[in-house]
Design a protein around this motif. Structure first.
Motif, PDB file in Angstrom:
ATOM      1  N   GLN A 188      43.304  34.827  46.816  1.00  0.00           N
ATOM      2  CA  GLN A 188      42.889  33.469  46.488  1.00  0.00           C
ATOM      3  C   GLN A 188      41.360  33.430  46.441  1.00  0.00           C
ATOM      4  N   SER A 190      37.845  32.438  46.915  1.00  0.00           N
ATOM      5  CA  SER A 190      37.253  31.598  47.947  1.00  0.00           C
ATOM      6  C   SER A 190      35.762  31.848  48.032  1.00  0.00           C
ATOM      7  N   ASP A 303      45.889  34.338  38.548  1.00  0.00           N
ATOM      8  CA  ASP A 303      45.517  33.039  37.989  1.00  0.00           C
ATOM      9  C   ASP A 303      46.043  32.859  36.567  1.00  0.00           C
TER      10      ASP A 303
END
Length: 382
Positions: A188, A190, A303
């Protein structure tokens, strides 16, 4: 890139049209690329898509080609200038990762060493634990750390764009929330990961991450248009105004204090400097082979784009076959993207609006870079 979807509704979509590639079959020397298709895409980007201005620079065996469209300032209607400086957003991550990997090569940092060893007590709470997160996890966005950007008071950011943001406050803002997954068990994006990486550089070297980037990358490569501005809200030299579109009107965000991004996205550069940096990076001028190999060892970005993320460097498929290496960026005022192919074509694009606007605007910037990287092949005549 820094993502501000909560307030501005920005979305990142990669939609590349397929193209045919090949040689002319007659043994003729290839013609110099015309980049006519790229110009058409930039026309659309600054026309129907609504971006005030855009620029794209391509570097290849034929030299340097610069394309500009639209305006740098919506009030004066000053045209976009090819050598402009602009905020590069999350393309900063390539510089930060390079410095960390140089420290790995110097045996001052271990990629698989827990962050706790370098920054004791920093990452703790809500399941976040620096004893479980390694340096590699930070650089590859597999740490599970929440993204502090998702919890910024963006209304206050728009109201007071020049406000200072301390990196420890940004990290603590993320740590107020539960970890996303166990380190190494997911992916993810970040921005918190790279704020921590900047703090790690400072702890290991005794110098701010900005000074290490300047000493190790900017000065050796003579990147004269590149800087790490810290608290300085100005962009030096010739530059466009940077706009966001929170509603129907454009909002000037040029004077944002880049500490809101810090080591995750605070740098300034030019298209030419970005092309020089990325070419040097991928060609092994900045890292030893083992560290460059680690940087280019990827995992799917999850994604939907087909991209894969290494250590601060992404691979993205090209519509003409193969892939390119690079990174995108987004910080209030500017959307950016740089990419380079294994055969040496490098392209950097910028539009002076982010976030806001249509999905097509982001898609067309991605398409412009991909088309520029493919154009040399297409000029052979298939």
């Amino acid at each position: 890139m820094l993502r501000y979807a909560k307030v501005f509704g920005a979305a990142c979509v990669l939609a590349l049209a397929l193209c045919a590639c090949g040689t002319d079959g007659r043994g003729n020397a290839p013609a110099a690329p015309s980049y006519a298709d790229v110009g058409t895409i930039l026309d659309r980007l600054t026309g129907a898509d609504g971006a005030p201005g855009a620029l794209l620079e391509v570097s290849d065996a034929h030299g340097r080609t610069v394309l500009t469209r639209g305006v740098a300032n919506i009030d004066t209607h000053a045209p976009m200038v090819g050598d402009s400086r602009f905020r590069i957003g999350s393309m900063t991550k390539m510089f930060v990762a390079t410095v960390v990997l140089q420290l790995v090569g110097e045996q001052k940092v271990g990629l698989d060493t827990p962050v706790e060893q370098y920054l004791p007590g920093l990452i703790k709470g809500n399941g976040n634990d620096g004893r479980d997160i390694t340096v590699r996890h930070l650089l590859q966005h597999t740490s599970g750390l929440p993204d502090y950007v998702q919890y910024l008071d963006l209304t206050e950011l728009v109201r007071n764009p020049g406000a200072h943001h301390d990196p420890l406050d940004l990290v603590n803002l993320a740590l107020d929330h539960p970890r996303l997954f166990a380190p190494g068990n997911g992916w993810q994006y970040s921005n918190t990961d790279y704020v921590v990486a900047g703090l790690l550089i400072e702890k290991v070297t005794g110098q701010p991450y900005a000074e290490e980037i300047e000493r190790r990358i900017i000065h050796p490569l003579a990147l004269d248009g590149t800087s790490v501005p810290g608290d300085d809200s100005t962009i030096p030299g010739v530059h466009p105004q940077g706009y966001a579109r929170p509603a129907d009107a454009l909002l000037d965000m040029t004077g944002i204090n880049p500490t809101v991004a810090g080591a995750s996205g605070g740098m300034i550069s030019t298209a030419g400097d970005m092309n020089r940096f990325l070419t040097a990076l991928v060609n092994g001028q900045l890292l030893h082979p083992s560290e460059l190999h680690a940087m280019m060892t990827t995992r799917p970005a999850e994604d939907g784009s087909g991209s894969a993320y290494g250590l601060g460097l992404m691979s993205t498929p090209l519509p003409c076959g193969g892939l390119y290496w690079g990174h995108d960026g987004g910080i209030p005022g500017f959307r950016t993207l740089s990419g380079t192919t294994p055969d040496g074509r490098t392209a950097t694009a910028m539009s002076n609006q982010y976030p806001g606007g249509s999905d097509a605007q982001i898609s067309d910037m991605n398409t412009a870079v991909a088309t520029a990287l493919c154009e040399g092949k297409l000029s052979h005549g298939s």
